[in-house]
Design a protein around this motif. Structure first.
Motif, PDB file in Angstrom:
ATOM      1  N   LEU A 285       0.834  -1.209   0.000  1.00 43.01           N
ATOM      2  CA  LEU A 285       0.000   0.000   0.000  1.00 43.01           C
ATOM      3  C   LEU A 285       0.865   1.254   0.000  1.00 43.01           C
ATOM      4  N   LEU A 286       1.562   1.465  -1.106  1.00 45.46           N
ATOM      5  CA  LEU A 286       2.447   2.602  -1.283  1.00 45.46           C
ATOM      6  C   LEU A 286       2.279   3.117  -2.714  1.00 45.46           C
ATOM      7  N   THR A 287       2.223   4.418  -2.878  1.00 41.54           N
ATOM      8  CA  THR A 287       1.981   4.984  -4.200  1.00 41.54           C
ATOM      9  C   THR A 287       3.019   4.541  -5.217  1.00 41.54           C
ATOM     10  N   HIS A 288       4.291   4.591  -4.844  1.00 45.61           N
ATOM     11  CA  HIS A 288       5.313   4.234  -5.818  1.00 45.61           C
ATOM     12  C   HIS A 288       5.221   2.772  -6.224  1.00 45.61           C
ATOM     13  N   GLN A 289       4.761   1.906  -5.311  1.00 46.53           N
ATOM     14  CA  GLN A 289       4.594   0.504  -5.693  1.00 46.53           C
ATOM     15  C   GLN A 289       3.380   0.316  -6.596  1.00 46.53           C
TER      16      GLN A 289
ATOM     17  N   ALA B  76       9.547  -6.715  -7.017  1.00 50.88           N
ATOM     18  CA  ALA B  76       9.937  -5.726  -6.011  1.00 50.88           C
ATOM     19  C   ALA B  76       8.905  -5.593  -4.897  1.00 50.88           C
ATOM     20  N   ASP B  77       7.641  -5.951  -5.170  1.00 51.75           N
ATOM     21  CA  ASP B  77       6.622  -5.863  -4.126  1.00 51.75           C
ATOM     22  C   ASP B  77       6.989  -6.679  -2.892  1.00 51.75           C
ATOM     23  N   THR B  78       7.703  -7.759  -3.103  1.00 46.31           N
ATOM     24  CA  THR B  78       8.041  -8.639  -1.987  1.00 46.31           C
ATOM     25  C   THR B  78       9.533  -8.682  -1.683  1.00 46.31           C
ATOM     26  N   ALA B  79      10.374  -8.413  -2.675  1.00 40.66           N
ATOM     27  CA  ALA B  79      11.814  -8.589  -2.477  1.00 40.66           C
ATOM     28  C   ALA B  79      12.585  -7.285  -2.312  1.00 40.66           C
ATOM     29  N   ALA B  80      12.032  -6.177  -2.781  1.00 39.64           N
ATOM     30  CA  ALA B  80      12.794  -4.923  -2.735  1.00 39.64           C
ATOM     31  C   ALA B  80      11.849  -3.751  -2.537  1.00 39.64           C
TER      32      ALA B  80
ATOM     33  N   GLY C 194      13.244  -3.825   1.793  1.00 42.07           N
ATOM     34  CA  GLY C 194      13.363  -5.238   2.125  1.00 42.07           C
ATOM     35  C   GLY C 194      12.777  -5.542   3.494  1.00 42.07           C
ATOM     36  N   PRO C 195      12.952  -6.762   3.971  1.00 44.05           N
ATOM     37  CA  PRO C 195      12.337  -7.171   5.233  1.00 44.05           C
ATOM     38  C   PRO C 195      13.077  -6.622   6.450  1.00 44.05           C
ATOM     39  N   THR C 196      12.393  -6.639   7.581  1.00 44.55           N
ATOM     40  CA  THR C 196      13.068  -6.401   8.850  1.00 44.55           C
ATOM     41  C   THR C 196      13.819  -7.665   9.246  1.00 44.55           C
ATOM     42  N   LEU C 197      14.655  -7.570  10.258  1.00 46.39           N
ATOM     43  CA  LEU C 197      15.375  -8.746  10.745  1.00 46.39           C
ATOM     44  C   LEU C 197      14.395  -9.831  11.174  1.00 46.39           C
TER      45      LEU C 197
ATOM     46  N   ALA D  85      20.854  -1.937  -4.586  1.00 50.82           N
ATOM     47  CA  ALA D  85      21.653  -3.088  -4.172  1.00 50.82           C
ATOM     48  C   ALA D  85      20.786  -4.311  -3.916  1.00 50.82           C
ATOM     49  N   VAL D  86      19.608  -4.106  -3.298  1.00 56.05           N
ATOM     50  CA  VAL D  86      18.718  -5.235  -3.011  1.00 56.05           C
ATOM     51  C   VAL D  86      18.095  -5.764  -4.288  1.00 56.05           C
ATOM     52  N   ALA D  87      17.536  -4.878  -5.123  1.00 58.45           N
ATOM     53  CA  ALA D  87      16.896  -5.326  -6.363  1.00 58.45           C
ATOM     54  C   ALA D  87      17.900  -5.944  -7.325  1.00 58.45           C
ATOM     55  N   GLY D  88      19.119  -5.391  -7.331  1.00 61.88           N
ATOM     56  CA  GLY D  88      20.148  -5.919  -8.226  1.00 61.88           C
ATOM     57  C   GLY D  88      20.859  -7.141  -7.680  1.00 61.88           C
ATOM     58  N   GLU D  89      20.535  -7.516  -6.431  1.00 60.19           N
ATOM     59  CA  GLU D  89      21.196  -8.643  -5.771  1.00 60.19           C
ATOM     60  C   GLU D  89      22.716  -8.537  -5.917  1.00 60.19           C
ATOM     61  N   VAL D  90      23.216  -7.340  -5.607  1.00 54.43           N
ATOM     62  CA  VAL D  90      24.642  -7.053  -5.746  1.00 54.43           C
ATOM     63  C   VAL D  90      25.416  -7.806  -4.667  1.00 54.43           C
ATOM     64  N   PRO D  91      26.430  -8.565  -5.025  1.00 60.66           N
ATOM     65  CA  PRO D  91      27.231  -9.247  -4.006  1.00 60.66           C
ATOM     66  C   PRO D  91      27.842  -8.233  -3.033  1.00 60.66           C
TER      67      PRO D  91
END
Length: 485
Positions: A318-322, A358-362, A377-380, A445-451
């Motif tokens: 529930l975010l405008t950009h998403q 990105a809705d779930t992963a980033a 991304g998620p919380t701890l 970094a999260v969406a690109g899964e950058v090492p």
């Protein structure tokens, strides 16, 4: 009903998600109709993101200025309320949507003003305020983008108390001397920040343990601490049992569990959202009115191959950009399927053009409080519940030179989540003044899964707050070395 007018795509709802669907389908050469009963531009443009940020910007700028030697004394006075409201009104177009309509006309979309309802498979019936009736038929897709509305709990006396929701809180033209806010959400935190700065005595009543419960615990704690320092009262672990208001302009009283009462001049209920699907004809296609619409990752309904849902209405994010992101994904999928593809190319690719991963992963979010609270991304806790083997790397943001130069007495916190099995960034949270500008680097970094090892080569400029990345990486390296000795 009159004879149906046929389009390739019919969009029900003209907020940001609906507008973006129209943009993408028109760019693909598909004829598109848009149905809207209120203002084109939707909740975000007139009662949420835009007006709330216009109210918040002076508050945050003044707070930043008060922390800068040589400038602090110049901004000690109160905010110019009328100027703040005028700035807010400018950014909402004085609640007129002429510019939005002109843009839709310029791209060849057809706008229908009125209440739209599904009318069986691939059809939408529209009733205009002037009493006209239209039936629109879709060759390829009907897209529901009707968004969400504020939810008011079933409390004795609440309806007659005329409470504010987010709409009234962002559009009000007077500053209540005392404002009671019920809720611990983003709306509660942001509106507490804005109205306290404008001169209200704000009291926030949170049923749970903290503000911003969907973020890392330190985010809500830092925001609550700053609100209290600004003069607001923030109480957690309290439940409202009833509301009392006599007359049309008198004070409002909330009754807490246990019988304690609190009095204010206005009451904002920031207690959640519900889908605006209660009267859009879902029953005509076998779905339940008032429910969220379940979709797959291309935003197509799991019930019908011609029905899509984007934005708040599908309850993914529930975010405008998403919602706008989902609209771009859905628009590409609709265009590909309309061109004859049995399944759009890349649909099996987790990060493909027709997959809203990105809705779930980033998923990024900024809460425009003082301090700003940002996360992707998620919380701890969420990551651990999902079964990830993860390391949380924490660092005091105030220890970065750029933060110290940004403001005297800077307070903030950063957390990086590292997926230990894949060696990539899983999520990040930054809380502090100006922290919003750190978020997009983390999102990439999260969406690109950058090492994580590659991030060592993304050198932050000195002296900026972005040096927090170097400090987080150093802390992660030290933890790695300690775990192998």
């Amino acid at each position: 009903m009159t004879e149906a007018v046929e389009y390739d795509v019919v969009v029900l709802g003209g907020g940001p998600a609906g507008e973006n669907i129209v943009d993408r389908t028109r760019a693909a050469g598909l004829s598109t109709a848009l149905v809207e009963s209120e203002l084109i531009g939707g909740e975000c443009s007139y009662w949420a993101c835009i007006p709330s940020k216009a109210l918040l910007r002076p508050a945050l700028a003044r707070a930043d200025a008060r922390r800068i030697p040589g400038l602090a004394a110049a901004v000690e006075g109160p905010l110019d309320r009328e100027a703040v409201f005028a700035h807010r009104d400018y950014w909402t177009g004085d609640w007129k949507d002429d510019g939005q309509v002109d843009w839709l006309d310029s791209i060849g979309a057809h706008v229908y003003r009125g209440h739209g309802r599904l009318y069986g498979n691939r059809k939408v019936a529209v009733s205009s305020p002037e009493g006209e009736h239209h039936v629109l038929s879709a060759r390829h897709a009907v897209v529901v983008a009707t968004g969400s509305r504020a939810v008011l709990p079933d409390l004795p006396g609440l309806t007659g108390a005329r409470p504010w929701t987010s709409r009234e809180a962002t559009s009000a033209r007077h500053v209540p001397p005392r404002l009671l806010i019920v809720g611990g959400s983003v709306v509660a935190a942001e509106m507490a920040t804005a109205w306290q700065a404008l001169g209200s005595q704000v009291t926030v009543l949170v049923r749970g343990e903290r503000l911003l419960p969907r973020m890392e615990p330190f985010a809500g704690e830092l925001v609550a601490e700053a609100l209290r320092e600004a003069g607001a009262v923030v109480r957690t672990g309290v439940a409202v049992e009833a509301v009392v208001r006599d007359g049309s302009t008198g004070p409002v009283t909330v009754v807490l569990e246990g019988g304690e009462t609190l009095e204010g001049d206005e009451l904002l209920m920031a207690t959640g959202r519900a889908p605006r699907t209660e009267d859009i004809g879902l029953e005509t296609v076998g779905l339940k009115p008032g429910d969220w619409i379940e979709v797959d990752d291309s935003l197509r309904s799991t019930a019908h191959d011609w029905l899509y849902a984007v934005g708040d209405v599908n309850h993914r994010a529930l975010l405008t950009h998403q919602g706008k992101y989902q609209a771009r994904i859905a628009g590409a999928a609709i265009a590909a399927r309309a061109a004859g593809a049995a399944e759009p190319a890349g649909a099996a690719d987790r990060w493909g053009a027709h997959h809203a991963t990105a809705d779930t992963a980033a998923l990024p979010q900024v809460v425009f409080t003082d301090p700003e609270a940002t996360a992707v991304g998620p919380t701890l806790a969420d990551a651990e519940r999902a079964g990830h083997r993860v390391r949380a790397v924490d660092y005091d943001l105030s220890k970065v030179s750029g933060a110290g130069l940004y403001a005297d007495g800077y307070r903030g916190q950063a957390r990086m989540l590292v997926d230990l099995d894949r060696g990539v960034l899983l999520g990040a949270t930054f809380v502090g003044p100006g922290a919003a500008e750190l978020l997009h680097a983390a999102t990439i970094a999260v969406a690109g899964e950058v090492p994580v090892d590659r991030l060592w080569h993304a050198v932050p400029s000195f002296p900026t707050m972005s040096e927090i990345w170097l400090r987080l990486l150093e802390a992660h390296r030290d933890a790695e070395q300690a775990s192998t000795t």
